[in-house]
Design an enzyme around this catalytic site. Structure first.
Site, PDB file in Angstrom:
ATOM      1  N   HIS A 104       0.851  -1.191   0.000  1.00  0.00           N
ATOM      2  CA  HIS A 104       0.000   0.000   0.000  1.00  0.00           C
ATOM      3  C   HIS A 104       0.881   1.234   0.000  1.00  0.00           C
ATOM      4  O   HIS A 104       1.989   1.229   0.532  1.00  0.00           O
ATOM      5  CB  HIS A 104      -0.942   0.026   1.203  1.00  0.00           C
ATOM      6  CG  HIS A 104      -0.261  -0.211   2.519  1.00  0.00           C
ATOM      7  ND1 HIS A 104       0.110  -1.470   2.920  1.00  0.00           N
ATOM      8  CD2 HIS A 104       0.119   0.646   3.497  1.00  0.00           C
ATOM      9  CE1 HIS A 104       0.684  -1.384   4.112  1.00  0.00           C
ATOM     10  NE2 HIS A 104       0.720  -0.111   4.483  1.00  0.00           N
ATOM     11  N   HIS A 106       0.752   5.192   1.202  1.00  0.00           N
ATOM     12  CA  HIS A 106       0.066   6.229   1.981  1.00  0.00           C
ATOM     13  C   HIS A 106       0.182   7.545   1.221  1.00  0.00           C
ATOM     14  O   HIS A 106       1.297   7.922   0.816  1.00  0.00           O
ATOM     15  CB  HIS A 106       0.733   6.441   3.341  1.00  0.00           C
ATOM     16  CG  HIS A 106       0.760   5.254   4.246  1.00  0.00           C
ATOM     17  ND1 HIS A 106      -0.052   5.149   5.353  1.00  0.00           N
ATOM     18  CD2 HIS A 106       1.508   4.125   4.224  1.00  0.00           C
ATOM     19  CE1 HIS A 106       0.215   4.006   5.987  1.00  0.00           C
ATOM     20  NE2 HIS A 106       1.155   3.366   5.322  1.00  0.00           N
TER      21      HIS A 106
HETATM   22  P1  AMP Z   1       1.680   0.332   7.408  1.00  0.00           P
HETATM   23  O1  AMP Z   1       2.224   0.581   8.802  1.00  0.00           O
HETATM   24  O2  AMP Z   1       2.431   1.068   6.344  1.00  0.00           O
HETATM   25  O3  AMP Z   1       1.523  -1.152   7.140  1.00  0.00           O
HETATM   26  O4  AMP Z   1       0.243   0.991   7.382  1.00  0.00           O
HETATM   27  C1  AMP Z   1      -0.937   0.291   7.612  1.00  0.00           C
HETATM   28  C2  AMP Z   1      -2.029   1.314   7.754  1.00  0.00           C
HETATM   29  O5  AMP Z   1      -3.272   0.664   7.618  1.00  0.00           O
HETATM   30  C3  AMP Z   1      -2.049   2.046   9.098  1.00  0.00           C
HETATM   31  O6  AMP Z   1      -1.848   3.445   8.887  1.00  0.00           O
HETATM   32  C4  AMP Z   1      -3.448   1.738   9.652  1.00  0.00           C
HETATM   33  O7  AMP Z   1      -4.026   2.835  10.314  1.00  0.00           O
HETATM   34  C5  AMP Z   1      -4.211   1.360   8.405  1.00  0.00           C
HETATM   35  N1  AMP Z   1      -5.356   0.474   8.592  1.00  0.00           N
HETATM   36  C6  AMP Z   1      -5.399  -0.695   9.275  1.00  0.00           C
HETATM   37  N2  AMP Z   1      -6.619  -1.246   9.207  1.00  0.00           N
HETATM   38  C7  AMP Z   1      -7.373  -0.428   8.425  1.00  0.00           C
HETATM   39  C8  AMP Z   1      -8.719  -0.440   7.967  1.00  0.00           C
HETATM   40  N3  AMP Z   1      -9.566  -1.431   8.284  1.00  0.00           N
HETATM   41  N4  AMP Z   1      -9.151   0.582   7.184  1.00  0.00           N
HETATM   42  C9  AMP Z   1      -8.311   1.582   6.864  1.00  0.00           C
HETATM   43  N5  AMP Z   1      -7.033   1.657   7.257  1.00  0.00           N
HETATM   44  C10 AMP Z   1      -6.565   0.677   8.035  1.00  0.00           C
END
Ligand code: AMP
Length: 121
Positions: A104, A106
């Site tokens: 993903h 951001h």
């Molecule tokens: P990372 O640390 O780069 O893996 O980022 C994962 C991101 O996913 C974090 O910023 C979380 O807040 C976000 N996240 C986790 N679960 C969900 C969800 N159900 N819907 C939207 N964002 C999510």
């Protein structure tokens, strides 16, 4: 490492966990981060199962890579932050604190974002 079908973004793609769909095409899905760290905090994920940016960049077909990154640009433009600016972050692996093992990007924007890292060298 094998892709884990039970990660939260795989569940979102299968419709098992809800999200607010901001953008969707053949390659990508975009939705707001559940724990926003800026006024605009959007996640863009590929539809296909890749663990992280390293996996995606090395193994996805060229058309998927182009489609995905074009979607990232479109989502930022549609969010109205192309002129004010935005930051793209893709965490890869343990040192980066990647929590969700589905690639993903951001998109962070909506205020002055400051220096790149909280704890620079
Ligand atoms: P990372 O640390 O780069 O893996 O980022 C994962 C991101 O996913 C974090 O910023 C979380 O807040 C976000 N996240 C986790 N679960 C969900 C969800 N159900 N819907 C939207 N964002 C999510």
């Amino acid at each position: 490492m094998a892709y884990d079908d039970n990660n939260v973004f795989a569940k979102i793609l299968r419709g098992e966990i809800p999200c607010t769909r901001l953008y969707e095409d053949d390659f990508a899905l975009a939705f707001p981060d559940i724990r926003p760290q800026a006024p605009v905090h959007i996640l863009v994920i590929p539809k296909a199962p890749y663990i992280c940016a390293a996996d995606f960049n090395a193994n996805a077909p060229a058309g998927e890579i182009a489609g995905f990154y074009r979607a990232v640009a479109k989502v930022a433009k549609d969010a109205g932050v192309e002129e004010s600016g935005y930051r793209l972050i893709a965490n890869v692996g343990p040192d980066s604190h990647q929590e969700v093992p589905h690639f993903h990007v951001h998109i962070l924007a909506g205020r002055k974002l400051g220096t790149m890292l909280v704890n620079p060298l």
